[in-house]
Motif scaffolding. Structure first.
Motif, short mmCIF file in Angstrom:
data_model
loop_
_atom_site.label_atom_id
_atom_site.label_comp_id
_atom_site.label_asym_id
_atom_site.label_seq_id
_atom_site.Cartn_x
_atom_site.Cartn_y
_atom_site.Cartn_z
N GLU A 185 11.55 7.16 -44.26
CA GLU A 185 12.43 8.02 -44.73
C GLU A 185 11.81 9.49 -44.49
O GLU A 185 12.58 10.38 -44.27
N GLU A 186 10.74 9.58 -45.14
CA GLU A 186 9.87 11.14 -45.17
C GLU A 186 9.84 11.64 -43.49
O GLU A 186 10.37 12.76 -43.32
N VAL A 187 9.47 10.71 -42.74
CA VAL A 187 9.54 11.27 -41.39
C VAL A 187 10.97 11.39 -40.91
O VAL A 187 11.14 12.33 -40.04
N GLN A 188 11.80 10.58 -41.03
CA GLN A 188 12.95 10.48 -40.28
C GLN A 188 13.72 12.00 -41.18
O GLN A 188 14.28 12.86 -40.05
N ARG A 189 13.64 12.24 -42.06
CA ARG A 189 14.28 13.26 -42.61
C ARG A 189 13.64 14.69 -42.39
O ARG A 189 14.25 15.52 -42.18
N TRP A 190 12.44 14.59 -42.22
CA TRP A 190 11.65 15.90 -41.46
C TRP A 190 11.89 15.98 -40.23
O TRP A 190 12.21 17.13 -39.87
N VAL A 191 12.09 15.02 -39.50
CA VAL A 191 12.43 15.30 -37.98
C VAL A 191 13.89 15.96 -38.10
O VAL A 191 14.25 16.91 -37.16
N ASP A 192 14.76 15.09 -38.67
CA ASP A 192 16.19 15.74 -38.88
C ASP A 192 16.24 17.34 -39.12
O ASP A 192 17.03 18.05 -38.45
N ALA A 193 15.45 17.62 -40.12
CA ALA A 193 15.64 18.59 -40.81
C ALA A 193 14.87 19.77 -39.64
O ALA A 193 15.30 21.06 -39.41
N ALA A 194 13.68 19.53 -38.98
CA ALA A 194 12.81 20.18 -38.01
C ALA A 194 13.66 20.69 -36.80
O ALA A 194 13.46 21.61 -36.62
N ARG A 195 14.64 19.60 -36.53
CA ARG A 195 15.51 19.87 -35.28
C ARG A 195 16.58 20.92 -35.46
O ARG A 195 16.65 21.76 -34.51
N GLY A 196 16.82 21.45 -36.98
CA GLY A 196 17.50 22.51 -37.22
C GLY A 196 16.73 23.57 -37.73
O GLY A 196 17.26 24.58 -38.49
N GLY A 197 15.46 23.40 -37.48
CA GLY A 197 14.54 24.60 -38.12
C GLY A 197 14.18 24.82 -39.59
O GLY A 197 13.62 25.67 -39.97
N GLY A 198 14.32 23.74 -40.33
CA GLY A 198 13.95 23.65 -41.47
C GLY A 198 13.23 22.29 -42.17
O GLY A 198 12.64 21.52 -41.24
N ILE A 199 13.06 22.26 -43.37
CA ILE A 199 12.28 20.96 -44.00
C ILE A 199 13.21 20.25 -44.86
O ILE A 199 14.22 20.78 -45.16
N ASP A 200 12.80 19.13 -45.31
CA ASP A 200 13.63 18.41 -46.20
C ASP A 200 12.76 17.57 -46.86
O ASP A 200 12.51 16.30 -47.19
N GLY A 201 11.74 18.33 -47.83
CA GLY A 201 10.99 17.45 -48.78
C GLY A 201 10.16 18.55 -49.27
O GLY A 201 10.28 19.81 -49.36
N PRO A 202 8.95 18.07 -49.75
CA PRO A 202 8.01 19.11 -50.52
C PRO A 202 7.44 20.20 -49.74
O PRO A 202 7.09 19.85 -48.57
N SER A 203 7.66 21.34 -50.18
CA SER A 203 7.03 22.44 -49.29
C SER A 203 5.53 22.87 -49.54
O SER A 203 4.68 22.41 -50.13
#
Ligand SMILES: NC(=O)c1ccc[n+]([C@@H]2O[C@H](COP(=O)([O-])OP(=O)(O)OC[C@H]3O[C@@H](n4cnc5c(N)ncnc54)[C@H](O)[C@@H]3O)[C@@H](O)[C@H]2O)c1
Length: 351
Positions: free
Chosen positions: A285-303
């Protein structure tokens, strides 16, 4: 490979890096591993075999010169994270950096400052995967619901079967308890303000000179006490559990990770052999959500901010191991507003 997919370089193809290469290739949508940076030729070849089309490079710079890269997963040993983070920020790449962000708090703070100079919003996510574990998400939801009153205390057990060679006492904190150092503020919604370490009778199965288990006592801003038992030579497998004590209830997570079989006079359940199996779904889940967010230029998890605060607490905890005293935690700066709205896991979607 799809040209719309996130083009990911994996730097360091050891235990975690190779696992991430395998994960992205086999399980994750919308991303391709396009480069593997690994000086060990055997490991580089093994990882490249998992990711058809990926180039193998001896350095991150070489990979950046050789192919188009959108994002990087940093999975080298922690003391090598900083220069790769700096290059990634300078090149405008999205980053998933395995914990720790850096090994020294002052270096983590420099990365936090550099990120704010180079990017308009956070681009570095830190690999504290427990925040994606179903049990921890449920515990957070329970605390926030207020159903059992205020959270008063946390009992954490973190048990590893054996230690690798050259595992020193500070690694109990820097490699292992660092995960609780991240999850305690996540669960409580508060920073850690003090640390104390207790060392009971040592396990004779531990290597000579490694006093373990240890009990690390953290106190948060409102006085929630979080006690972490770290044991690293339990032999029986890998176990991570948490018991949360509320005013009018108690919640447990991590005790049951698969079915219980009752037979021949025993009620039995397998123990996961390592962190990879225990947190497999969380990593996915961590990696999929990171990929999805990164494609939009953001993050989705601990900063990177979470990485910085964890580094501060870890440094104080290592000091507390040595002094035996109650050590206060002081953060050099307050949280910049830049980091206010990055973590969708904390804002919802916790099912
Ligand atoms: N999130 C978790 O649960 C978790 C679990 C284990 C490890 N980690 C973290 O992942 C990172 C890697 O740990 P690991 O257990 O995979 O270590 P490892 O030793 O198995 O792998 C590290 C790899 O990095 C390679 N390397 C060394 N220098 C390099 C360089 N300059 N460029 C590219 N590669 C280089 C090494 O050859 C090795 O293959 C660490 O930061 C560790 O703390 C996280």
């Amino acid at each position: 490979m799809s040209t719309d997919n996130l083009r990911v370089a994996v730097v360091g193809a050891g235990q975690m890096g190779a696992d991430h290469v395998r994960r992205i290739t086999a399980k994750i949508s919308n991303a391709d591993v396009v480069a593997i940076v690994e000086p060990d030729q055997g490991r580089a070849a093994a990882a490249a075999a998992l990711a058809p089309g990926a180039i193998a490079a001896a350095s991150f710079d070489e990979a950046l010169d050789a192919t188009a890269i959108d994002a990087v997963i940093i999975a080298t040993p922690g003391f090598l994270h900083e220069p790769i983070l700096v290059t990634a920020l300078e090149r405008g790449l999205m980053v998933l950096c395995e914990k720790p962000l850096t090994t020294l708090a002052e270096d983590s703070l420099r990365i936090v400052e550099l990120e704010q100079q180079h990017a308009s919003r956070p681009v570095i996510q830190v690999g504290f995967m427990r925040r994606f574990d179903a049990g921890y998400k449920e515990l957070l939801a329970l605390r926030e619901s207020g159903a059992n009153g205020a959270l008063l205390a946390l009992h954490h057990a973190h048990r590893n079967p054996t230690t690798p060679p050259n595992y020193g006492e500070d690694m109990l904190i820097k490699d292992s308890v660092i995960h609780e150092i991240d999850i305690i503020p996540f669960l409580t919604g508060e920073p850690i303000m003090s640390v104390e370490v207790k060392k009971p009778r040592s396990n004779s199965l531990a290597p000579a000179g490694l006093p373990e288990p240890q009990f690390v006592l953290f106190t948060t801003e409102s006085g929630v006490l979080a006690i972490v038992e770290i044991s690293v030579n339990v032999q029986f497998g890998y176990q991570v559990t948490t018991e949360a004590v509320f005013e009018s209830g108690v919640a447990y997570i991590g005790r049951e990770t698969s079915q219980t079989v009752v037979s021949a006079g025993l009620s039995a359940q397998p123990i996961t052999p390592s962190y990879k199996e225990r947190f497999s779904a969380a990593y996915d889940e961590e990696v999929q959500r990171w990929v999805d967010a990164a494609r939009g230029g953001g993050i989705d998890g601990p900063s990177a901010w979470d990485g910085y605060t964890a580094s501060v607490v870890a440094e104080v905890a290592v000091r507390a191991q040595q002094t035996g005293a109650l050590e206060p935690v002081e953060y050099a700066v307050t949280k910049p507003t830049f980091y206010d709205e990055v973590f969708a896991v904390a804002a919802g979607d916790r099912a």
